[in-house]
Write a protein that holds these residues in place. Structure first.
Motif, mmCIF file in Angstrom:
data_model
loop_
_atom_site.group_PDB
_atom_site.id
_atom_site.type_symbol
_atom_site.label_atom_id
_atom_site.label_comp_id
_atom_site.label_asym_id
_atom_site.label_seq_id
_atom_site.Cartn_x
_atom_site.Cartn_y
_atom_site.Cartn_z
ATOM 1 N N SER A 98 8.638 5.187 -0.988
ATOM 2 C CA SER A 98 8.546 4.078 -0.031
ATOM 3 C C SER A 98 8.759 4.481 1.420
ATOM 4 C CB SER A 98 9.589 3.012 -0.380
ATOM 5 O OG SER A 98 10.895 3.527 -0.168
ATOM 6 N N ASN A 99 9.070 5.746 1.658
ATOM 7 C CA ASN A 99 9.401 6.205 3.002
ATOM 8 C C ASN A 99 10.498 5.342 3.621
ATOM 9 O OD1 ASN A 99 9.171 8.096 5.046
ATOM 10 N ND2 ASN A 99 7.709 6.829 6.192
ATOM 11 N N TYR A 100 11.477 4.968 2.795
ATOM 12 C CA TYR A 100 12.649 4.177 3.203
ATOM 13 C C TYR A 100 12.301 2.772 3.670
ATOM 14 C CZ TYR A 100 14.709 8.827 3.275
ATOM 15 O OH TYR A 100 15.114 10.078 2.934
ATOM 16 N N ASP A 101 11.163 2.253 3.268
ATOM 17 C CA ASP A 101 10.721 0.945 3.745
ATOM 18 C C ASP A 101 10.820 -0.088 2.627
ATOM 19 O OD1 ASP A 101 9.688 -0.966 5.419
ATOM 20 O OD2 ASP A 101 7.618 -0.303 5.231
ATOM 21 N N ASN B 14 6.361 -10.279 3.075
ATOM 22 C CA ASN B 14 5.362 -9.229 3.185
ATOM 23 C C ASN B 14 5.072 -8.709 1.787
ATOM 24 O OD1 ASN B 14 3.863 -6.926 3.652
ATOM 25 N ND2 ASN B 14 4.884 -6.545 5.595
ATOM 26 N N ASP B 15 3.879 -8.919 1.337
ATOM 27 C CA ASP B 15 3.471 -8.644 -0.036
ATOM 28 C C ASP B 15 3.577 -7.173 -0.427
ATOM 29 O OD1 ASP B 15 2.619 -9.896 -2.339
ATOM 30 O OD2 ASP B 15 0.531 -9.387 -1.977
ATOM 31 N N GLU B 16 3.702 -6.286 0.537
ATOM 32 C CA GLU B 16 3.663 -4.863 0.240
ATOM 33 C C GLU B 16 4.918 -4.327 -0.446
ATOM 34 O OE1 GLU B 16 0.738 -3.941 3.970
ATOM 35 O OE2 GLU B 16 2.602 -2.840 3.787
ATOM 36 N N GLY C 112 4.289 -2.613 -5.515
ATOM 37 C CA GLY C 112 3.205 -1.649 -5.639
ATOM 38 C C GLY C 112 2.524 -1.744 -6.993
ATOM 39 N N ASP C 113 1.410 -1.095 -7.095
ATOM 40 C CA ASP C 113 0.650 -1.015 -8.352
ATOM 41 C C ASP C 113 0.404 -2.386 -8.975
ATOM 42 O OD1 ASP C 113 0.515 1.747 -8.105
ATOM 43 O OD2 ASP C 113 2.409 2.019 -9.156
ATOM 44 N N GLY D 131 10.102 -2.157 -4.628
ATOM 45 C CA GLY D 131 11.094 -1.697 -3.672
ATOM 46 C C GLY D 131 11.117 -0.223 -3.324
ATOM 47 N N PHE D 132 12.294 0.203 -2.823
ATOM 48 C CA PHE D 132 12.485 1.554 -2.317
ATOM 49 C C PHE D 132 12.038 2.625 -3.298
ATOM 50 C CE2 PHE D 132 16.151 -0.463 -0.002
ATOM 51 C CZ PHE D 132 15.608 -0.338 1.253
#
Length: 144
Positions: free
Chosen positions: A77-80, A86-88, A91-92, A101-102
């Motif tokens: 997640s690059n710590y995000d 925010n739907d992001e 994942g998958d 999450g993270f």
């Protein structure tokens, strides 16, 4: 208890192997070395996550190295950790079990953590930052 390794377990093992081979400062387990090459934002993120991971490891008696956990978070997640608006955060989405999450934790991994450590996390809990870390660190510890 016999440990089964599926696709998720194999992925975690490959991340551990990659983390061991990485020469990056984050894997030195030395805050000073990491901070020498990091900008202000990276230093703050590292400190925040390092302290939170250590707290969770102590609370649940997890023994997986913090450097491995940080490597997984950075890769996944690059710590995000985005908000529910925010739907992001998920994942998958095209798969049966979405990743959250993270640490991009999926339902089967969460269920393994629950049964192994006597927890009662739900899929909804994976949308909470700390619970997501508990599930992710727990699963990484389970594979470690």
């Amino acid at each position: 208890m016999k440990i089964k390794f599926g696709i998720i377990g194999l992925s975690i093992i490959l991340i551990i192997i990659a983390a061991k081979k990485t020469k990056g400062n984050i894997l030195n387990n030395n805050n000073n070395d990491y901070n020498k090459g990091a900008g202000k934002k990276e230093k703050l993120l590292y400190k925040r996550f390092f302290d939170e991971i250590e707290s969770i490891k102590n609370e649940y008696s997890f023994t997986v190295p913090t450097a491995y956990v940080l490597a997984v978070i950075e890769q996944e997640s690059n710590y995000d950790f985005l908000t529910m608006e925010n739907d992001e955060i998920i994942g998958d989405k095209n798969l049966n079990h979405k990743a959250y999450g993270f640490m991009q934790v999926r339902l089967p991994a969460m269920l393994d953590v629950n049964s192994t450590y006597g927890l009662s996390l739900s899929e909804q809990d994976l949308l909470d930052e700390r619970n997501n870390l508990v599930a992710g660190i727990g699963y990484l510890n389970y594979c470690y």
